[in-house]
Enzyme design. Structure first.
Site, PDB file in Angstrom:
ATOM      1  N   ARG A  61       0.857  -1.189   0.000  1.00 54.21           N
ATOM      2  CA  ARG A  61       0.000   0.000   0.000  1.00 54.21           C
ATOM      3  C   ARG A  61       0.891   1.235   0.000  1.00 54.21           C
ATOM      4  O   ARG A  61       1.608   1.506   0.954  1.00 54.21           O
ATOM      5  CB  ARG A  61      -0.941  -0.003   1.202  1.00 54.21           C
ATOM      6  CG  ARG A  61      -2.015  -1.070   1.116  1.00 54.21           C
ATOM      7  CD  ARG A  61      -2.867  -0.884  -0.109  1.00 54.21           C
ATOM      8  NE  ARG A  61      -4.088  -1.685  -0.037  1.00 54.21           N
ATOM      9  CZ  ARG A  61      -4.991  -1.692  -0.985  1.00 54.21           C
ATOM     10  NH1 ARG A  61      -4.823  -0.981  -2.094  1.00 54.21           N
ATOM     11  NH2 ARG A  61      -6.073  -2.446  -0.865  1.00 54.21           N
ATOM     12  N   GLU A  90     -14.101  -8.982  -7.292  1.00 50.26           N
ATOM     13  CA  GLU A  90     -12.873  -8.801  -6.516  1.00 50.26           C
ATOM     14  C   GLU A  90     -12.427 -10.085  -5.833  1.00 50.26           C
ATOM     15  O   GLU A  90     -11.226 -10.348  -5.726  1.00 50.26           O
ATOM     16  CB  GLU A  90     -13.043  -7.671  -5.495  1.00 50.26           C
ATOM     17  CG  GLU A  90     -13.165  -6.299  -6.124  1.00 50.26           C
ATOM     18  CD  GLU A  90     -11.937  -5.861  -6.912  1.00 50.26           C
ATOM     19  OE1 GLU A  90     -10.804  -6.236  -6.540  1.00 50.26           O
ATOM     20  OE2 GLU A  90     -12.101  -5.151  -7.912  1.00 50.26           O
ATOM     21  N   GLU A 136      -2.407  -5.141 -13.837  1.00 49.88           N
ATOM     22  CA  GLU A 136      -0.989  -5.235 -14.188  1.00 49.88           C
ATOM     23  C   GLU A 136      -0.074  -4.627 -13.124  1.00 49.88           C
ATOM     24  O   GLU A 136       1.097  -4.978 -13.035  1.00 49.88           O
ATOM     25  CB  GLU A 136      -0.710  -4.622 -15.553  1.00 49.88           C
ATOM     26  CG  GLU A 136      -1.009  -3.143 -15.658  1.00 49.88           C
ATOM     27  CD  GLU A 136      -0.814  -2.591 -17.057  1.00 49.88           C
ATOM     28  OE1 GLU A 136      -0.452  -1.414 -17.159  1.00 49.88           O
ATOM     29  OE2 GLU A 136      -1.027  -3.332 -18.037  1.00 49.88           O
TER      30      GLU A 136
END
Length: 179
Positions: A61, A90, A136
């Site tokens: 993150r 998800e 990606e």
């Protein structure tokens, strides 16, 4: 209690997932300028394996400059996308598992002081092996965890992601006897 009146909202920045505004308000008789961040919304999933473990995702993150351990989640593809559809997507994209049925767990607003992001969280069981479909720029490791160990990470301050903390504690209260 005196009310707050918004006089105007001006877009200051538009990014890939956020719009940042400057609001001009009158509060307690004084004009003030407040930051406001708009987010289209998101969905998250607490995936439970047949043996009761919770599948967590570990990913970098940027805002924290470190890896975090979280439940799978992602933003809506469009503001009007049903959150449950986002949750199904998800789950498969991030964990490589899918399910035929999601159960609603909770809804939350992540940072009410300056952002309107709203997340619905679902529980997924009867997981069916599939394939990860990562973006990606995503690097995600999937890890099975015991509920009691995740609760220990929360209570020791090592797990701080709001949606994950809320989901795990709500799940523990609802299904785990409050472990």
């Amino acid at each position: 209690m005196e009310s707050v009146v918004r006089l105007k909202r001006e877009l200051r920045y538009e990014g890939a997932i956020l719009k940042i505004y400057e609001d001009t308000v009158v509060a307690n008789g004084h004009e003030a300028h407040w930051d406001f961040i708009h987010h289209d919304g998101a969905a998250a999933v607490l995936p439970v394996t047949d043996d009761g473990k919770i599948l967590m995702v570990r990913q970098y993150r940027n805002a924290l400059d470190r890896d975090t351990l979280e439940i799978p989640a992602g933003k809506l593809d469009a503001p009007d996308e049903p959150k449950i559809e986002c949750a199904y997507r998800e789950l498969e994209e991030e964990t490589g598992y899918r399910t035929e049925q999601m159960e609603y767990l909770i809804s939350l607003n992540t940072t009410v002081a300056f952002c309107d992001e709203a997340i619905d969280i679902f529980v997924a069981r009867n997981l069916i092996p599939s394939h990860q479909h990562l973006d990606e720029d995503e690097v995600i490791d999937v890890e099975p965890w015991e509920l009691k160990d995740l609760l220990e990470l929360i209570y020791s301050g090592k797990m701080t992601d709001a949606k994950t903390v809320a989901a795990i504690t709500a799940y523990a209260v609802k299904y785990g006897g409050g472990q």
